[in-house]
Design a protein around this motif. Sequence first.
Motif, short mmCIF file in Angstrom:
data_model
loop_
_atom_site.label_atom_id
_atom_site.label_comp_id
_atom_site.label_asym_id
_atom_site.label_seq_id
_atom_site.Cartn_x
_atom_site.Cartn_y
_atom_site.Cartn_z
N UNK A 253 9.71 8.18 3.15
CA UNK A 253 8.39 8.25 2.53
C UNK A 253 7.36 8.61 3.60
N UNK A 254 6.76 9.78 3.49
CA UNK A 254 5.77 10.23 4.47
C UNK A 254 4.40 9.66 4.15
N UNK A 255 3.65 9.33 5.22
CA UNK A 255 2.25 8.95 5.09
C UNK A 255 1.46 9.90 5.97
N UNK A 256 0.53 10.64 5.35
CA UNK A 256 -0.19 11.68 6.06
C UNK A 256 -1.70 11.51 5.89
N UNK A 257 -2.44 12.16 6.74
CA UNK A 257 -3.89 12.13 6.69
C UNK A 257 -4.44 12.54 8.03
N UNK A 258 -5.71 12.89 8.07
CA UNK A 258 -6.35 13.24 9.33
C UNK A 258 -6.41 12.02 10.24
N UNK B 259 -6.32 0.08 -0.42
CA UNK B 259 -5.17 0.99 -0.46
C UNK B 259 -4.03 0.36 -1.25
N UNK B 260 -3.48 1.11 -2.21
CA UNK B 260 -2.38 0.64 -3.03
C UNK B 260 -1.39 1.78 -3.29
N UNK B 261 -0.12 1.52 -3.02
CA UNK B 261 0.97 2.42 -3.45
C UNK B 261 2.29 1.71 -3.20
N UNK B 262 3.37 2.23 -3.79
CA UNK B 262 4.70 1.64 -3.66
C UNK B 262 5.60 2.54 -2.82
N UNK B 263 6.57 1.91 -2.16
CA UNK B 263 7.58 2.63 -1.38
C UNK B 263 8.94 2.30 -1.97
N UNK B 264 9.66 3.32 -2.42
CA UNK B 264 10.95 3.09 -3.06
C UNK B 264 12.05 2.83 -2.05
N UNK C 134 10.95 -0.40 -6.02
CA UNK C 134 10.08 -0.45 -4.85
C UNK C 134 10.53 -1.54 -3.90
N UNK C 135 10.77 -1.15 -2.65
CA UNK C 135 11.13 -2.13 -1.62
C UNK C 135 9.86 -2.73 -1.01
N UNK C 136 8.76 -1.95 -1.08
CA UNK C 136 7.49 -2.40 -0.53
C UNK C 136 6.39 -2.03 -1.52
#
Length: 518
Positions: free
Chosen positions: A49-54, A39-44, A19-21
């Motif tokens: 890496x897509x981030x989606x949502x309304x 909010x928690x998640x990792x970015x490799x 994970x870079x972030x």
Amino acid sequence: MLTLSRELPDALLPTPMAAILKIHGISKHFPGVQALQDVSFDVEEGAIHAVMGENGAGKSTLMQVIAGVHQPDSGELELFGEKVRFANPAEAQAKGVAIVYQELNLAQNLSIAENIFLGLEPRTGRVFLDRAKLREGTLKVFERLGIHFDPESIVRTLTVAQQQLIEICKSLIRNPRLLILDEPTSSLSEVESAILFQVIADLKAHGVTVLYISHRLPEVFSLCQVLTVLRDGKHVRTVKTSETTEAEAVRMMVGRELLAFHRTPVEPKGEVVLRVEDLTRKGQYEGVTFDVRRGEIVAMAGLIGAGRTEMALGIFGSIPPDRGQIWLNGKKAVFRQPKHALSAGIAYVPEDRKAMGLVLGAGVGTNISSAALRRLARGPFVDRAAENELIGTYVNRLRVRTPSFDQRTGLLSGGNQQKVLLAKWLAVQPAVLIVDEPTRGVDIGTKAEIYALFNELVQEGIGILVISSDLPEVLALADRILIMRHGRLTGELARADATEGKVMHLAALGTAEGNGEK
């Protein structure tokens, strides 16, 4: 300066690493809005890496926390193995983070080159701007993107789509390790988007990690390896795109099944409400002739620089044409200012809601009623009761999510801002509605609501002219499709005969596919 080659052998392409972030429990509150909640998640590293949502899900707020625009109320970020808390964007840039915002952030009165190198200007003797190096550096990054502009052109003379490409150029000259792209293709045609995708793939091949925000599912699933979905400020799921589907992504975003919009084009029975003949403005568009009937949606497709927006502004009186005629309801009309077109029954929803459409510091209600105040006037005063009734009508009709009519419009999500903009112009009760990029930067749920609204409007007898670079949108909405290229109309297609291939052929080459013309 970027000097990377276009292609590498597959064996040399980097694979995702650690994970870079790392995003740990990030929360952020604004007045009346809990934008992010734990909010928690990792970015490799090396991933797209897509981030989606309304709209309103918290995507842009999270990206701005990462880029140092906002500081979180709680939680922490770990970047390149180091815990960070950026006080401002400059600190994030110094750590290798670059962001391209959905809303343009350019100095309108400076040249393209000056904008791209703003804060990084090459100088001679530490005092004077080295214009030769400025131009050379700008042309190199243009070559990288495969675009052709004059570096000395003033930014305000460019279209929104062209300005968005300049924003991307600005980010690339900083050689970022983590690049955040917020709706980068929202104003780009298929051709310009393809160029951007090549650049993104090239950056990935050289170890740049990309956080990619988009509402366009096909491009996310073709471009990105990982998908994170946010809903109502909360993390829903992070999953590899190869392990999910577009339908499942929609369910994660909206929390329900969302039916696809299909509008059955009908033969309009209404009379011609708008006709333009030989509309021309030197250097922008020439000899444009078409009509729009009551109860009809006419879509206008084309590539960047085709002259569609300039032509629409000519109809609306913002930039009057040099020659040509405009007929409204069978009567010849001359609009030298937008107020003349508005009084006659034409409303224009601009592509750039930030610069041309809304006062973001004003309240939702103030924006909605602003174009209809003449109707609400009682002598020298505005009838506040009538104004509030008007505002309430359109807030409800367009389902604007706002805690109050006084809420600052700039604090709403992009999709809700777009609804406020549409409400503002519908409140004047136009006979003709011209809409430029109606769903730019809005989520799939809001897009479906806007499409349904247009369907209601044409059933009420309004004629709609839609300018859109989104070909699926054009095909979904239009009764007829007009195509422009280099300022001229190159073709017209009935919806039943139209395909993406035919539209693109006319937009790119100016001829119908398969007619033998080179």
